[in-house]
Write an enzyme that holds these catalytic residues in place. Structure first.
Site, PDB file in Angstrom:
ATOM      1  N   CYS A 170       0.826  -1.208   0.000  1.00  0.00           N
ATOM      2  CA  CYS A 170       0.000   0.000   0.000  1.00  0.00           C
ATOM      3  C   CYS A 170       0.860   1.259   0.000  1.00  0.00           C
ATOM      4  O   CYS A 170       1.390   1.654   1.045  1.00  0.00           O
ATOM      5  CB  CYS A 170      -0.925  -0.032   1.213  1.00  0.00           C
ATOM      6  SG  CYS A 170      -1.860   1.498   1.379  1.00  0.00           S
ATOM      7  N   CYS A 178      -0.252   4.090   2.234  1.00  0.00           N
ATOM      8  CA  CYS A 178      -0.017   3.909   3.670  1.00  0.00           C
ATOM      9  C   CYS A 178       1.456   4.136   4.008  1.00  0.00           C
ATOM     10  O   CYS A 178       1.775   4.719   5.028  1.00  0.00           O
ATOM     11  CB  CYS A 178      -0.348   2.480   4.114  1.00  0.00           C
ATOM     12  SG  CYS A 178      -1.833   1.821   3.423  1.00  0.00           S
ATOM     13  N   ASP A 179       2.342   3.616   3.164  1.00  0.00           N
ATOM     14  CA  ASP A 179       3.750   3.517   3.563  1.00  0.00           C
ATOM     15  C   ASP A 179       4.714   4.385   2.757  1.00  0.00           C
ATOM     16  O   ASP A 179       5.899   4.471   3.098  1.00  0.00           O
ATOM     17  CB  ASP A 179       4.211   2.042   3.439  1.00  0.00           C
ATOM     18  CG  ASP A 179       3.366   1.128   4.314  1.00  0.00           C
ATOM     19  OD1 ASP A 179       2.922   1.590   5.375  1.00  0.00           O
ATOM     20  OD2 ASP A 179       3.155  -0.032   3.926  1.00  0.00           O
TER      21      ASP A 179
END
Ligand code: NAP
Length: 308
Positions: A134, A137-138
């Protein structure tokens, strides 16, 4: 344990499940929603959603899902941050389990969605140590680094473009020369100066360890079978998704890819009183708006079933 029999239990809380909850609660059916491992579903790991009608300026995925949830709760839906571990649909009322806790329902709507696919190769234990599924997200953790995105579809292009905000360089590695991605997404990626492409290569192994994180990967040429090592400090998988149907195997009908089979033009599964909506039964469209639409269908189908 409780003897209470719910009219509807909804398993999953993405656009499909929460839309079903809005419709079911407005029909005074007081649905119980189990939000699962990822409350709000896949949109909560997205940033800007630009194609959800009604939001001409775009909306952040988590914010959109909060709005869905608020709307459902406002009309009487109950949401619980629990993960369903087992179901028994053999007899009425249906049984839904959260570990040892048993819940009873006259009808169940399954909207458990889909999850990111993995390659199943050595080194995937570095998930969270340089390997991610993701970008939104990261991505932030990979500032000024040399990173790789695996895949040739829209997700891979989108992730790669997003990652250029942080990374020094992003390399898309794809197993073929042709791309499944839409032309517009491919054009955007190809014209981005920070993105490079490596084609006709499969990822064989992720190199690194938990102490030092990812340090690279082994790639195999699909024509010559030559193995090369590619240095990078971050790897993002963008190779698609698989439906979250493990707990339904052998209980309701699934297709060869594990998606729930629904009767055309409806949300009905092969078990009367059990309905499915969203990505868990849709391997083709997989959009928030189509998931939401199918959630509405599931609630209306369930309502009709309960009336009869
Ligand atoms: P996808 O379209 O199924 O593409 C998956 C990609 O990963 C393909 O290029 C596939 O290669 C590759 N792949 C799959 N398994 C692999 C393996 N074991 N090893 C190496 N490569 C592998 O999935 P997606 O990109 O997640 O898109 C899913 C749906 O969401 C699509 O309908 C897409 O249009 C939509 N979507 C839209 C947007 C947008 O419009 N902004 C963004 C994301 C997703 P092959 O091509 O060789 O099979």
């Amino acid at each position: 344990m409780t003897d209470k029999i719910h009219k509807i239990i909804i398993i999953g809380s993405g656009p499909a499940g929460l839309t079903a909850a809005i419709y079911a609660s407005r029909a005074n059916l007081f649905p119980l929603v189990f939000e699962g491992n990822q409350p709000g579903g896949q949109l909560t790991i997205t940033t800007d959603v630009e194609n959800f009608p009604g939001f001409p300026e775009g909306v952040m995925g988590p914010e959109l899902m909060d709005l869905f949830r608020k709307q459902a709760v406002k009309f009487g839906a109950e949401t619980q941050f629990k993960n369903v571990s087992k179901v028994d649909f053999q007899t009425q009322p249906f049984k839904v389990y959260v570990e040892d806790e048993e819940f009873l329902a006259e009808s169940v709507i399954i909207s458990t969605g889909a999850s990111a696919k993995m390659l199943g190769i050595e080194g995937e234990d570095l998930l969270g140590y340089g390997l991610s599924t993701c970008a939104t997200c990261d991505g932030y953790f990979f500032k000024d680094q040399n990173i790789v995105v695996v895949g040739g579809g829209d997700s891979a292009m989108e992730e790669a473009i997003f990652l250029t905000k942080f990374a020094e360089k992003v390399t898309i590695i794809h197993r073929r020369e042709e791309f499944r991605a839409s032309k517009i997404m491919l054009d955007r990626a190809q014209s981005n100066p920070k993105i490079e492409f490596i084609v006709n290569k499969t990822v064989e192994k992720i190199l690194g360890d938990k102490e030092n994180g990812v340090i690279g990967l082994s790639l195999k040429d699909t024509n010559s079978e030559e193995i090369i090592h590619f240095e990078c400090t971050g790897i993002f998988y963008g190779i698609g998704h698989e439906p979250n149907t493990n707990i339904f195997k052998g209980i309701i009908e699934l297709d060869a890819n594990g998606y729930i089979v629904t009767k055309p033009g409806s949300s009905k599964t092969n078990v009367k009183g059990i309905f499915a909506c969203g990505d868990v039964q849709d391997s083709i469209y997989r959009q928030a708006i189509t998931a939401a639409g199918s959630g509405c269908i599931a609630a209306l189908d369930a309502e009709k079933f309960l009336e009869s």
